[in-house]
Design an enzyme around this catalytic site. Structure first.
Site, PDB file in Angstrom:
ATOM      1  N   THR A   4      35.901  37.110  10.409  1.00 11.79           N
ATOM      2  CA  THR A   4      36.409  38.332  10.069  1.00 11.79           C
ATOM      3  C   THR A   4      37.767  38.050   9.252  1.00 11.79           C
ATOM      4  OG1 THR A   4      35.858  39.192  12.236  1.00 11.79           O
ATOM      5  CG2 THR A   4      38.017  40.038  11.343  1.00 11.79           C
ATOM      6  N   HIS A  60      31.017  41.436   7.757  1.00 13.48           N
ATOM      7  CA  HIS A  60      29.900  40.472   8.082  1.00 13.48           C
ATOM      8  C   HIS A  60      28.971  41.238   8.852  1.00 13.48           C
ATOM      9  CE1 HIS A  60      31.683  40.272  11.957  1.00 13.48           C
ATOM     10  NE2 HIS A  60      32.733  39.851  11.352  1.00 13.48           N
ATOM     11  N   ASN A  97      39.203  31.654  11.304  1.00 12.73           N
ATOM     12  CA  ASN A  97      40.154  32.572  12.104  1.00 12.73           C
ATOM     13  C   ASN A  97      41.204  31.608  12.596  1.00 12.73           C
ATOM     14  OD1 ASN A  97      38.557  34.832  11.518  1.00 12.73           O
ATOM     15  ND2 ASN A  97      37.154  34.521  13.180  1.00 12.73           N
TER      16      ASN A  97
HETATM   17 ZN    ZN Z   1      34.433  40.673  11.965  1.00  9.25          ZN
END
Ligand code: ZN
Length: 458
Positions: A114, A281, A135
């Site tokens: 993300t 994604h 992340n």
């Molecule tokens: Zn994501």
């Protein structure tokens, strides 16, 4: 909707044939006239439809007429390409049929996670260049940990779109986008256009807040708005991509688009604003016992948990400085290829400099020296036992179709009903700056890409 003047002219042109013609007409003449009339009617209808679709459904409010190109960039987290066909989604399909769509889908950057992807979309940079390489990661120089709550500018490289817009004297807005709370250049996440992240804020309020920006005095309306929704990613992790809960989550995103479109139409600006819908994604199911246990490698090499910054789908290992990374990789691959590790053939471990070049995942000092990729749908966990792992995940190779997301763009510079081949999301940066007529920062996107997708005569 045709204007009164259009309806009048249409009525005139379609008025009945004079009586003198009717009296003397042969069958052939009648058929000729009918054929001609049908052709004319069709042509007029097409013309009226084409013209009327350029006219807002509601009267414009003069003080809201936009002076400049304006872009609303919307991210629906984890919107896998193909979700748009799960059930009737009238609003997404309205944008698709009247706009330009990437088929099949938008290609994420690697790793398909993300934060790296959201920041690539707004900087045009691969993660190795913008610095958000995962992340979560640990800076090997300072030992400091990056998390999703770190907003210090030193983590976030590049010049995101909101900074570009702000630096060139215009307002920008960023509603919950990764990196938006970071001060950069003249951008300081202004309270009125950049709320602090709060996942509990209802989607409806997010849309309504964005719409309220368009009620501001004309020169204060942001020319760029980034808007983020957490779904359907959250449901995708819980249930996998094929569950009815996903269908409900995507339908909800569609209704939010409907709310946005209706609000823009009420303000008479829907046809003037460019809406770009993307996701970061895709998602793939992770059931069916497709698990690799790192601890199974212990006969060949022990990997302490403190070496591991992330497990699957992206394995990131930072051994201590006195341990040779090359020897760790060799020992791991020896075990994985022995046939004695469950699903071992579905994990590939590399020194980062040996990763395939197409992943663009080696040049940052922040990327740990050892990187492992697991095959589609597999999970890597520390050790047995592992329960409740059935669901969905992402982070895999960005070449996989299941990792692709959606790209739909609707606005004055996008052709109606056009399909374009898939492209990487780093191209969106130059696309947006091109639409806005602003100068972007150097980036990994192609400077010729916008011309290949935008209408040339606008
Ligand atoms: Zn994501």
């Amino acid at each position: 909707m045709a204007s009164p003047s259009q309806r009048d002219s249409t009525t005139t042109l379609l008025s009945p044939t004079p009586p003198s013609y009717r009296r003397r007409s042969s069958l052939r003449l009648l058929l000729t006239i009918l054929a001609f009339s049908a052709t004319l009617t069709l042509a007029l209808l097409l013309c009226v439809f084409s013209f009327s679709s350029l006219i807002p459904s509601f009267a414009r409010r003069s003080h809201s007429t936009l002076h400049r190109p304006t872009v609303i960039l919307i991210s629906s987290d984890g919107f896998r390409y193909g979700y748009q066909f799960k059930c009737p989604m009238p609003n997404i399909h309205r944008l698709i049929s009247n706009g330009t769509e990437a088929v099949p889908g938008l290609i994420p950057v690697f790793p398909t996670l993300t934060f790296p992807n959201h920041y690539s979309i707004v900087t045009g940079l691969y993660p190795e260049s913008h610095g958000i390489i995962n992340n979560f990661f640990i800076d090997p120089v300072t030992g400091d940990a990056f998390t999703k709550r770190r907003h210090e500018a030193r983590w976030w490289l590049g010049e995101p779109l909101w900074e570009i817009v702000s630096n060139q004297g215009f307002n920008a807005a960023a509603y919950f986008w990764a990196g938006s709370e970071v001060s950069k250049g003249s951008w300081h996440c202004p309270a009125e256009f950049c709320p602090k992240y709060d996942s509990s804020v209802p989607f409806e309020k997010r849309v309504d807040d964005v719409l309220s920006y368009f009620d501001l005095p004309i020169d204060e309306i942001p020319v760029f708005v980034a808007l983020y929704f957490e779904e359907p990613d959250s449901k995708g992790h819980d249930f996998g991509p094929d569950h009815p809960e996903i269908t409900k989550a995507v339908a909800r995103i569609d209704s939010m688009l409907g709310r946005l479109i209706a609000g823009l139409e009420r303000r008479g600006i829907f046809e003037d604003v460019t809406i770009i819908l993307v996701g970061d994604h895709g998602m793939v199911g992770t059931c069916d016992q497709r698990i690799i246990f790192l601890d199974d490698l212990s006969p060949w090499i022990e990997i302490p948990e403190k070496w591991v910054q992330s497990y699957g789908p992206l394995l990131a290992i930072q051994p201590p400085v006195n341990i040779s990374a090359a020897e760790v990789v060799a020992a791991m691959n020896q075990g994985l290829s022995s046939g004695k590790v469950d699903n071992g053939q579905h994990l590939s471990v590399y020194l980062k400099e040996d990763l395939p070049e197409r992943l663009h995942y080696s040049s940052s000092y922040r990327i740990p020296p050892i990187v492992g990729l697991v095959d589609e749908g597999y999970k890597l966990v520390p050790k047995r036992p592992m329960s409740n792992i059935c669901g969905g995940d992402h982070g895999y190779d960005n070449a996989l179709l299941s990792m692709r997301s959606i790209f739909v763009a609707h606005g004055p510079q996008f052709e109606r009903g056009r399909k374009v081949p898939p492209f990487e999301n780093i191209q969106i940066y130059n696309l947006v700056t091109s639409i806005l007529g602003l100068r972007g920062a150097p980036n990994n996107g192609s400077y010729t890409f916008p011309a290949s997708i935008l209408l040339s005569d606008t």
